[in-house]
Design an enzyme around this catalytic site. Structure first.
Site, mmCIF file in Angstrom:
data_model
loop_
_atom_site.group_PDB
_atom_site.id
_atom_site.type_symbol
_atom_site.label_atom_id
_atom_site.label_comp_id
_atom_site.label_asym_id
_atom_site.label_seq_id
_atom_site.Cartn_x
_atom_site.Cartn_y
_atom_site.Cartn_z
ATOM 1 N N ASN A 97 -10.625 -2.958 -6.206
ATOM 2 C CA ASN A 97 -9.873 -1.932 -6.938
ATOM 3 C C ASN A 97 -10.548 -1.487 -8.246
ATOM 4 O O ASN A 97 -10.171 -0.464 -8.819
ATOM 5 C CB ASN A 97 -8.437 -2.402 -7.235
ATOM 6 C CG ASN A 97 -7.523 -2.374 -6.022
ATOM 7 O OD1 ASN A 97 -6.551 -3.115 -5.948
ATOM 8 N ND2 ASN A 97 -7.810 -1.514 -5.046
ATOM 9 N N ASP A 108 0.835 -1.203 0.000
ATOM 10 C CA ASP A 108 0.000 0.000 0.000
ATOM 11 C C ASP A 108 0.873 1.257 0.000
ATOM 12 O O ASP A 108 1.997 1.229 0.503
ATOM 13 C CB ASP A 108 -0.902 -0.028 1.252
ATOM 14 C CG ASP A 108 -2.078 0.921 1.125
ATOM 15 O OD1 ASP A 108 -2.323 1.451 0.020
ATOM 16 O OD2 ASP A 108 -2.755 1.140 2.147
HETATM 17 C C1 FPP Z 1 -1.979 0.215 -3.350
HETATM 18 O O1 FPP Z 1 -1.510 1.544 -3.312
HETATM 19 C C2 FPP Z 1 -1.420 -0.468 -4.489
HETATM 20 C C3 FPP Z 1 -2.148 -1.045 -5.487
HETATM 21 C C4 FPP Z 1 -3.609 -1.044 -5.540
HETATM 22 C C5 FPP Z 1 -1.498 -1.661 -6.639
HETATM 23 C C6 FPP Z 1 -0.293 -2.482 -6.315
HETATM 24 C C7 FPP Z 1 0.444 -2.679 -7.558
HETATM 25 C C8 FPP Z 1 1.789 -2.576 -7.669
HETATM 26 C C9 FPP Z 1 2.713 -2.406 -6.526
HETATM 27 C C10 FPP Z 1 2.371 -2.771 -8.983
HETATM 28 C C11 FPP Z 1 2.667 -4.210 -8.981
HETATM 29 C C12 FPP Z 1 2.895 -4.829 -10.223
HETATM 30 C C13 FPP Z 1 2.517 -6.104 -10.459
HETATM 31 C C14 FPP Z 1 3.161 -6.828 -11.561
HETATM 32 C C15 FPP Z 1 1.487 -6.793 -9.629
HETATM 33 P P1 FPP Z 1 -2.582 2.717 -3.361
HETATM 34 O O2 FPP Z 1 -2.765 3.133 -4.775
HETATM 35 O O3 FPP Z 1 -3.846 2.286 -2.680
HETATM 36 O O4 FPP Z 1 -1.850 3.815 -2.525
HETATM 37 P P2 FPP Z 1 -2.553 4.955 -1.649
HETATM 38 O O5 FPP Z 1 -3.324 4.252 -0.547
HETATM 39 O O6 FPP Z 1 -1.396 5.730 -1.132
HETATM 40 O O7 FPP Z 1 -3.438 5.747 -2.570
#
Ligand code: FPP
Length: 250
Positions: free
Chosen positions: A76, A28
């Site tokens: 998501n 996250d």
């Molecule tokens: C959460 O951060 C992250 C995700 C929903 C996506 C995770 C994906 C990656 C790390 C890329 C990975 C690549 C592959 C190949 C699986 P957020 O967007 O919720 O962060 P925030 O809470 O700060 O907004």
């Protein structure tokens, strides 16, 4: 089994430090990382991918047998279309870019979740990665994509209901192990350690059944900044915990 090195440089003797066989991660904080730099959220996800790559190989070197990461949850889809489609493209590019190196390093790739809800090209890429890495015997790296813990339990219950309906299973035969056998990756042991970055203290529908006795470790570090040293610190903390599984430990 490798010894761990803590951020302060201490080497921990694996004979006295039980190593987690299975580490699960909620990655996250990509959005917050991007916002703090005046960047687009998708740039945060690309930075998160670069971190993921480093952590996969670090986890393997640290002796972890199973690493499972939450790449895209069943919730998501509620994000803006541009972010969802950007994440799908990112995963497709990442899988294409990484597959040869994963194979060369003996890593097995699994993908769990409702894969039939994903774009066809991404499903095909995941399928090919699973087939090509199936013989690999080092760490199993599992991506949870279009994954929800409740969906997984619903899918297991539906599968059991079909077996009851066709007469191959009696309701009285349903035990915890019977449910476990119908999960997406039944042969994967339960996570011993569940890491969450970016400070939130919740499970967010991740591996609900499997995490019943997982040790939780939350760090304020945002996922793109998460390092091998952070992983070592989590492992060291895990080694200091006493796992009781509901029993009394003297
Ligand atoms: C959460 O951060 C992250 C995700 C929903 C996506 C995770 C994906 C990656 C790390 C890329 C990975 C690549 C592959 C190949 C699986 P957020 O967007 O919720 O962060 P925030 O809470 O700060 O907004």
């Amino acid at each position: 089994m490798s010894a761990y090195t803590t951020p302060s440089g201490d080497r921990l003797d694996p004979s006295s430090t039980p190593a987690p066989r299975h580490v699960a991660i909620i990655m996250d904080g990509n959005g917050r990382w991007a916002r703090a730099r005046g960047k687009d959220r998708l740039e945060g996800h690309w930075a998160g991918y670069r971190t993921l790559k480093r952590i996969v190989y670090a986890a393997d070197e640290l002796g972890i047998e199973y690493l499972t990461v939450y790449g895209f949850s069943s919730e998501n889809w509620k994000r803006p279309d541009i972010e969802v489609s950007g994440l799908m493209r990112l995963m497709l590019s990442a899988m294409r870019a990484e597959i040869e190196e994963l194979i060369a390093n003996g890593i097995r790739v699994r993908v769990i979740g409702r894969l039939d809800g994903l774009p066809q090209d991404l499903r095909d890429e995941f399928q090919a990665a699973m087939v090509r890495t199936a013989p690999n015997g080092r760490m199993t790296f599992t991506l949870a994509i279009n994954y929800g813990g409740r969906h997984e339990i619903v899918d297991a219950v539906r599968s059991l209901a079909l077996s009851v309906a066709d007469g191959s299973l009696a309701p009285s035969e349903i035990e915890e192990t019977t449910i476990q056998e119908r999960l997406y990756a039944p042969e994967t042991p339960d996570p011993d350690l569940l890491i969450r970055t970016a400070g939130e203290m919740r499970l967010s529908n991740y591996l609900l059944w499997q995490s019943a006795y997982a040790e939780l470790w939350v760090t304020p570090t945002l996922w793109p900044d998460f390092s091998r040293e952070d992983l070592s610190e989590a492992l060291a903390e895990f080694g200091r915990r006493t796992r009781r599984f509901g029993a009394v430990v003297e």
